[in-house]
Scaffold this motif. Structure first.
Motif, mmCIF file in Angstrom:
data_model
loop_
_atom_site.group_PDB
_atom_site.id
_atom_site.type_symbol
_atom_site.label_atom_id
_atom_site.label_comp_id
_atom_site.label_asym_id
_atom_site.label_seq_id
_atom_site.Cartn_x
_atom_site.Cartn_y
_atom_site.Cartn_z
ATOM 1 N N GLU A 111 20.113 29.369 8.185
ATOM 2 C CA GLU A 111 20.967 29.878 7.113
ATOM 3 C C GLU A 111 20.613 31.322 6.774
ATOM 4 O OE1 GLU A 111 22.193 28.935 2.462
ATOM 5 O OE2 GLU A 111 21.404 27.336 3.744
ATOM 6 N N SER A 112 19.338 31.650 6.764
ATOM 7 C CA SER A 112 18.915 33.031 6.473
ATOM 8 C C SER A 112 19.437 33.997 7.531
ATOM 9 C CB SER A 112 17.390 33.102 6.400
ATOM 10 O OG SER A 112 16.892 32.340 5.317
ATOM 11 N N PRO A 117 25.336 26.268 6.226
ATOM 12 C CA PRO A 117 24.449 26.383 5.068
ATOM 13 C C PRO A 117 24.445 25.126 4.197
ATOM 14 C CG PRO A 117 25.842 28.325 5.280
ATOM 15 C CD PRO A 117 26.380 27.304 6.223
ATOM 16 N N GLU A 150 16.811 26.116 7.021
ATOM 17 C CA GLU A 150 16.786 27.261 6.099
ATOM 18 C C GLU A 150 16.661 28.583 6.856
ATOM 19 O OE1 GLU A 150 16.694 23.741 4.280
ATOM 20 O OE2 GLU A 150 14.996 24.308 5.567
ATOM 21 N N THR A 194 16.924 28.950 -0.417
ATOM 22 C CA THR A 194 18.289 28.936 0.100
ATOM 23 C C THR A 194 19.265 28.346 -0.900
ATOM 24 O OG1 THR A 194 17.846 26.824 1.204
ATOM 25 C CG2 THR A 194 17.584 28.820 2.509
#
Length: 464
Positions: free
Chosen positions: A452-453, A383, A449, A235
């Motif tokens: 965020e993805s 993020p 993470e 990330t």
């Protein structure tokens, strides 16, 4: 990525040894206790301050709101401080400012000095409100993140309850009420000196080795450490943009809508209007000072109990579900209060008990949902490379709308009457429910993470 030489690893903070994540969250969450105490103490202190300095409604609102103006300034500065210095040093700075503000408020010789002291305390509140949840969220594993971050909100309710009890016990001694805030400020300052830095901040600002050192002390095994570092590397490489510029990306909008929307809803739904002005509002409804103050203590107790339950539920049933289950209860409770006051403006007997039950029911449902989730949502949804500044924006929204509420509550009550004010808050809580249903996804059990993805893939709002 900026990689520092090996000696920079010493900046990750002293070794934690066998210290648990709960201990780390507990110490750092003293920032929440100070947040709650310094914002809640005005409820009990305001009548005595008004008498000492001969303040009218405008003066009372300005003294109450000074801490929120300071919090806005603290929130504005918090993104830069926690990004540049680190999450842990930002909390240490907040603790030092809390201590200075407590002493200044306790010895204030006149109203302007008290206002400045409240402004200083507010700066610390705004900084702690951003840095503490961010710090804990970046240290916690997915399965425990919700409960550990919500310890901050639990500490806020403990601080509010302590403020109410201090106000009731000390009565007219408002200087002592403010001065007591020095004790937890010193404990927070000393406690943070022994805690580690956020591994995610270390990964992006120093080197992966410093992050690994911290993770090895707070994760159960090497495999968990390796997996987390692998996710961080992936990330972290996805974007080089930082700061406000990165928030303009279209892919960020769903998270910003959800996070900032919850921040606004947490204030305009009325809970801080009750916390700040409960004795005054109840007095206008015919309650005596003693009864109003005891009811206010009840507000603090219920708020604490519901957030304590929320610490468990936020990971057990999820953030979104907690909001959708409890917000309707807040609406119904406010409707009950408004209906009784409409029929009996100065309630007596059973009607008075309905008003008390309705206020406590509202505090239970709103405090156990929005107040639990609001400080968790931003650190989870945003993020990594923009997390500190994005959380600062959400924190700024909290305090800006809190300022509007604190500046207008007494005026609103005068214009609409106590009954109309409760009807208005009932409608706003209903709108908050609809907002959550439409825009807020479920983040329970997902790593930062993974979230965020999903945001980058455009599937953020589809998480249920």
């Amino acid at each position: 990525m900026n990689r520092s030489p090996a000696p920079s690893r010493l900046r990750s903070g002293p070794a934690t040894g066998g210290r648990s994540l709960a201990f780390i969250a507990g110490i750092s969450s003293l920032g929440g206790l100070l947040f709650g105490y310094d914002t809640g103490i005005i409820s009990g202190a305001l009548p005595a301050i008004a008498g000492a300095f001969d303040l009218a409604d405008t003066g009372k609102q300005l003294i109450t709101s000074a801490i929120i103006v300071g919090a806005i300034l603290g929130a504005y500065s918090s993104g830069h401080l926690s990004e540049r210095l680190g999450r842990r040093p930002a909390i240490i700075v907040a603790a030092a400012v809390f201590a200075v503000g407590a002493v200044l408020a306790a010895v204030a010789p006149e109203v302007w000095t008290l206002g400045i002291a409240r402004l200083v305390l507010g700066f610390a509140v705004g900084l702690a409100a951003q840095a503490v949840p961010l710090y804990v969220a970046e240290l916690a594993p997915p399965a425990r993140r919700g409960g550990l971050v919500v310890m901050f909100q639990l500490a806020i309710t403990v601080g509010i309850l302590a403020a109410y009890l201090a106000g009731y016990a000390l009565d007219e001694s408002w200087r002592w009420m403010f001065g007591l805030g020095l004790v937890p400020a010193v404990v927070l300052l000393l406690g943070m000196l022994s805690l580690p830095e956020s591994p995610r901040w270390l990964f992006t600002h120093q080197d992966p080795g410093a992050a690994r050192t911290v993770l090895a002390r707070i994760r159960p095994d090497q495999a968990a450490v390796d997996a987390e570092l692998g996710d961080l590397a992936e990330t972290s490489a996805a974007s080089d943009h930082r700061g406000l510029r990165a928030l303009r990306g279209r892919w960020m909008r769903p998270a910003l809508i959800a996070g900032i929307g919850l921040a606004i809803a947490s204030q305009i739904t009325g809970i801080n209007a009750i916390i700040y002005y409960a004795p005054t509002i109840l007095g206008d409804a015919g309650f005596g000072r003693s009864a109003a103050m005891l009811t206010t203590v009840g507000v603090g107790i219920v708020n604490f109990l519901m957030v304590a339950i929320g610490v468990r539920l936020v990971d057990a049933i999820g953030r979104r579900r907690l909001l959708l289950v409890l917000l309707p209860g807040a609406v119904l409770s406010l409707i009950a209060v408004a209906a009784v006051l409409m029929l009996e403006p100065a309630p007596q007997g059973a009607a008075r008990w309905v008003v008390i039950a309705g206020i406590l029911g509202y505090i239970a449902c709103n405090g156990g949902s929005l107040s639990v989730v609001v400080w968790l949502a931003g650190p989870e949804m945003y993020p990594l490379k923009v997390r500190s500044v994005a959380v600062a924006v959400s924190t700024f929204a909290v305090w800006f709308f809190d300022l509007l509420v604190s500046l207008t509550t007494l005026s609103l009550t005068s214009a609409l009457g106590t009954t109309g004010t409760f009807w208005l808050f009932a409608g706003v809580n209903a709108l908050a429910f609809l907002f959550v249903f439409r825009f807020v996804p479920e983040t329970r059990g997902r790593s930062l993470e993974d979230i965020e993805s999903a945001l980058r893939a455009g599937t953020f709002t589809a998480m249920r």
